[in-house]
Design a protein around this motif. Structure first.
Motif, short mmCIF file in Angstrom:
data_model
loop_
_atom_site.label_atom_id
_atom_site.label_comp_id
_atom_site.label_asym_id
_atom_site.label_seq_id
_atom_site.Cartn_x
_atom_site.Cartn_y
_atom_site.Cartn_z
N LEU A 67 38.70 39.66 48.00
CA LEU A 67 39.24 40.52 47.00
C LEU A 67 37.95 41.55 46.52
CD1 LEU A 67 41.86 38.70 45.45
CD2 LEU A 67 42.38 40.50 46.96
N PRO A 68 38.38 42.92 45.97
CA PRO A 68 37.29 43.53 45.26
C PRO A 68 36.72 42.98 44.02
CG PRO A 68 39.17 44.78 45.81
CD PRO A 68 39.47 43.44 46.09
N VAL A 69 35.47 42.78 43.75
CA VAL A 69 35.13 41.92 42.58
C VAL A 69 34.65 42.88 41.59
CG1 VAL A 69 33.35 40.46 41.77
CG2 VAL A 69 34.43 40.20 43.95
N SER B 190 45.82 28.19 35.82
CA SER B 190 46.77 28.28 35.13
C SER B 190 47.41 29.78 35.43
CB SER B 190 46.60 28.43 33.58
OG SER B 190 45.64 29.39 33.32
N ILE B 191 48.64 30.12 35.29
CA ILE B 191 49.32 31.35 35.40
C ILE B 191 49.88 31.68 33.88
CG2 ILE B 191 50.91 32.59 36.77
CD1 ILE B 191 50.37 30.65 39.01
N VAL B 192 49.46 32.84 33.47
CA VAL B 192 50.15 33.18 32.10
C VAL B 192 50.70 34.84 32.67
CG1 VAL B 192 48.58 31.50 30.96
CG2 VAL B 192 47.95 33.83 31.50
N PRO B 193 51.43 35.21 31.46
CA PRO B 193 51.75 36.72 31.42
C PRO B 193 50.43 37.37 31.49
CG PRO B 193 53.24 35.43 30.03
CD PRO B 193 52.09 34.46 30.46
N SER B 194 50.14 38.68 32.13
CA SER B 194 49.03 39.42 32.16
C SER B 194 49.28 40.55 31.25
CB SER B 194 49.01 40.06 33.53
OG SER B 194 47.79 41.03 33.64
N ASN C 183 44.49 32.70 36.48
CA ASN C 183 43.03 32.15 36.23
C ASN C 183 42.64 31.06 37.56
OD1 ASN C 183 42.76 33.36 33.71
ND2 ASN C 183 44.47 31.96 32.94
N LEU C 184 41.40 31.55 37.77
CA LEU C 184 40.77 30.67 38.76
C LEU C 184 39.53 30.22 38.40
CD1 LEU C 184 40.79 33.24 41.58
CD2 LEU C 184 42.41 31.50 41.29
N ALA C 185 39.11 28.86 38.86
CA ALA C 185 37.88 27.99 38.36
C ALA C 185 36.66 28.87 38.85
CB ALA C 185 38.25 26.59 39.00
N GLY C 186 35.99 29.31 38.07
CA GLY C 186 34.70 29.95 38.13
C GLY C 186 34.79 31.22 39.00
N GLN C 187 35.85 31.87 39.06
CA GLN C 187 36.04 33.23 39.66
C GLN C 187 36.76 34.00 38.65
OE1 GLN C 187 37.23 33.67 43.49
NE2 GLN C 187 35.92 31.93 44.33
N LEU C 188 36.51 35.41 38.93
CA LEU C 188 37.33 36.31 38.27
C LEU C 188 38.80 36.05 38.50
CD1 LEU C 188 35.19 39.34 39.03
CD2 LEU C 188 35.42 38.32 36.81
N PRO C 189 39.68 36.48 37.27
CA PRO C 189 41.11 36.19 37.61
C PRO C 189 41.93 37.20 38.44
CG PRO C 189 40.76 37.27 35.49
CD PRO C 189 39.39 36.84 35.91
N LEU C 190 43.03 36.77 38.96
CA LEU C 190 43.76 37.62 39.63
C LEU C 190 45.04 38.11 38.78
CD1 LEU C 190 44.26 35.45 42.87
CD2 LEU C 190 42.67 37.26 42.45
N HIS C 191 45.56 39.37 39.00
CA HIS C 191 46.88 39.61 38.48
C HIS C 191 47.74 40.09 39.50
CE1 HIS C 191 44.74 40.08 34.53
NE2 HIS C 191 43.40 40.40 35.37
N ILE D 287 45.70 42.35 41.96
CA ILE D 287 44.06 42.88 41.43
C ILE D 287 43.36 41.65 40.91
CG2 ILE D 287 43.32 44.58 39.51
CD1 ILE D 287 46.13 45.65 39.31
N GLN D 288 42.03 42.12 41.37
CA GLN D 288 41.11 40.79 40.97
C GLN D 288 40.09 41.76 39.98
OE1 GLN D 288 38.49 38.96 43.45
NE2 GLN D 288 38.33 37.45 42.40
N GLY D 289 39.96 40.88 38.61
CA GLY D 289 39.20 41.78 37.77
C GLY D 289 39.56 41.20 36.34
N GLU D 290 38.42 41.22 35.56
CA GLU D 290 38.80 41.03 33.96
C GLU D 290 39.34 42.47 33.56
OE1 GLU D 290 38.85 38.44 32.44
OE2 GLU D 290 37.38 36.99 33.29
#
Length: 354
Positions: free
Chosen positions: A3-5, A71-75, A84-92, A101-104
């Motif tokens: 995914l795009p980072v 975890s998965i929460v409302p974006s 939320n991914l361990a050690g990586q940017l989150p997904l939406h 979408i991947q990114g903060e």
């Protein structure tokens, strides 16, 4: 699929934010900040149903996400969930698991002037420019961001409430339709259980919208010399060596039934002035001849003293919606970008004129 980072450098702080002074917040601003903090805290405590949580985990695992989902929460992005991914940017991700979408997300520091929820887009509007009213409201909420103006292109995506935009330099970004959250991630698609890449349908329709907006009289067109079988748009710079190599092939392409529409897209420092001289020529034939001299012989035709109009910039600004990262950028008439060597046999296959 990778995914795009998100880049490590802040999109807002480096590219968008124009800070000229520090201002002491007014009492009204302080009150607004308290409300915002309260809202953020409330969002953090929201939960996702067990059924949605389970389904999204299954979809992402099947699609190849091996990183632990913590975890998965409302974006904060409309109609999406944050994974939320361990050690990586989150997904939406959308609830149906199709768009990702991947990114903060970065909070727009501008004061939110327009607080009403915009009228959300429909599937029929994917790839179309946002409405005048939506654009006006978004810009009103982006006062602290430089490079954001009425010229900035914004398009509806396949996710209602998510807008695609690009700076005039061609750098794309995504944002919520209230302009409160921004990311430089891209929308990827999961289909039949697998990541299939970026949303090609959106890209095609967006690019078609850009082509439709161009001033056709300010394109340099090389018509097919046999029965027309394909039409391409090329974002060109007179000082780009690869653009010049492509231009050598134009007569051959014309003979194969390909019409070539050139968009003046200066990226080299000397190019804007030089290309203005070419576009200042009195008629279409003279303009083509001047462009040929520049591309084939390296000879630039200066603008006459009587030509005081810039004919290049208006289409160049409209073409920002193509998000051109390098020239020549070659697009079929249906909006598909060619992403391989134009000197390979694949190019003619791409055009359907083998």
């Amino acid at each position: 699929m990778t995914l795009p980072v998100l880049k490590s450098t802040s999109l807002i702080s480096i590219i968008l934010l124009a800070t000229t002074a520090c201002a002491q917040p007014s009492s009204a601003d302080a009150k607004s900040n308290k409300v915002t903090q309260s809202t953020t805290s409330s969002q953090a405590t929201q939960t996702v149903s067990a059924a949605v949580d389970k389904r999204l985990r299954q979809i992402l695992t099947q699609a190849g996400i091996k990183t632990q989902i913590t975890s998965i929460v409302p974006s904060k992005l409309p109609n999406m969930y944050k994974v939320n991914l361990a050690g990586q940017l989150p997904l939406h991700i959308t609830e149906d698991g199709r768009y990702v979408i991947q990114g903060e997300l970065q909070k727009n520091p501008s004061k939110q002037v327009v607080t009403k929820t915009p009228l959300r887009s429909t599937s029929a509007q994917v790839g179309e420019p946002v409405s005048t009213s939506v654009k006006s409201d978004m810009l009103a909420n982006m006062a602290a961001l430089k490079n954001m103006s009425a010229k900035t292109p914004f398009f509806y995506t396949a996710v209602p409430g998510i807008i695609w935009g690009a700076m005039l330099e061609g750098v794309p970004f995504l944002l919520s339709d209230d302009a409160q959250y921004i990311t430089d991630g891209e929308i990827s698609v999961i289909e039949n259980g697998q990541f299939i890449g970026l949303d090609e349908n959106f890209e095609k329709r967006k690019n078609q919208s850009v082509f439709a907006s161009l001033d056709k009289s300010q394109l340099i067109t090389y018509p097919a010399t046999t029965t027309e079988r394909a039409v391409i748009y090329v974002a060109d710079d007179v000082n780009c060596p690869y653009c010049r190599r492509l231009h050598q092939q134009v007569p051959s392409l014309n003979a194969k039934g390909v019409t070539v529409n050139v968009i003046g897209y200066p990226i080299y420092e000397a190019s804007p002035k030089q290309m203005r001289g070419i576009w200042c020529q009195a008629d279409e034939d003279s303009r083509r001849q001047a462009f040929d001299k520049a591309m084939l012989q390296g000879e630039m035709t200066p603008a006459s003293a009587s030509c005081t109009v810039d004919h290049v910039t208006p289409n160049r600004e409209k073409a920002a919606g193509l998000a051109v990262m390098a020239t020549p950028a070659i697009y079929r008439e249906d909006g598909v970008l060619y992403q391989a060597s134009f000197e390979s046999p694949e190019f003619l296959e791409f055009l359907g004129v083998e």
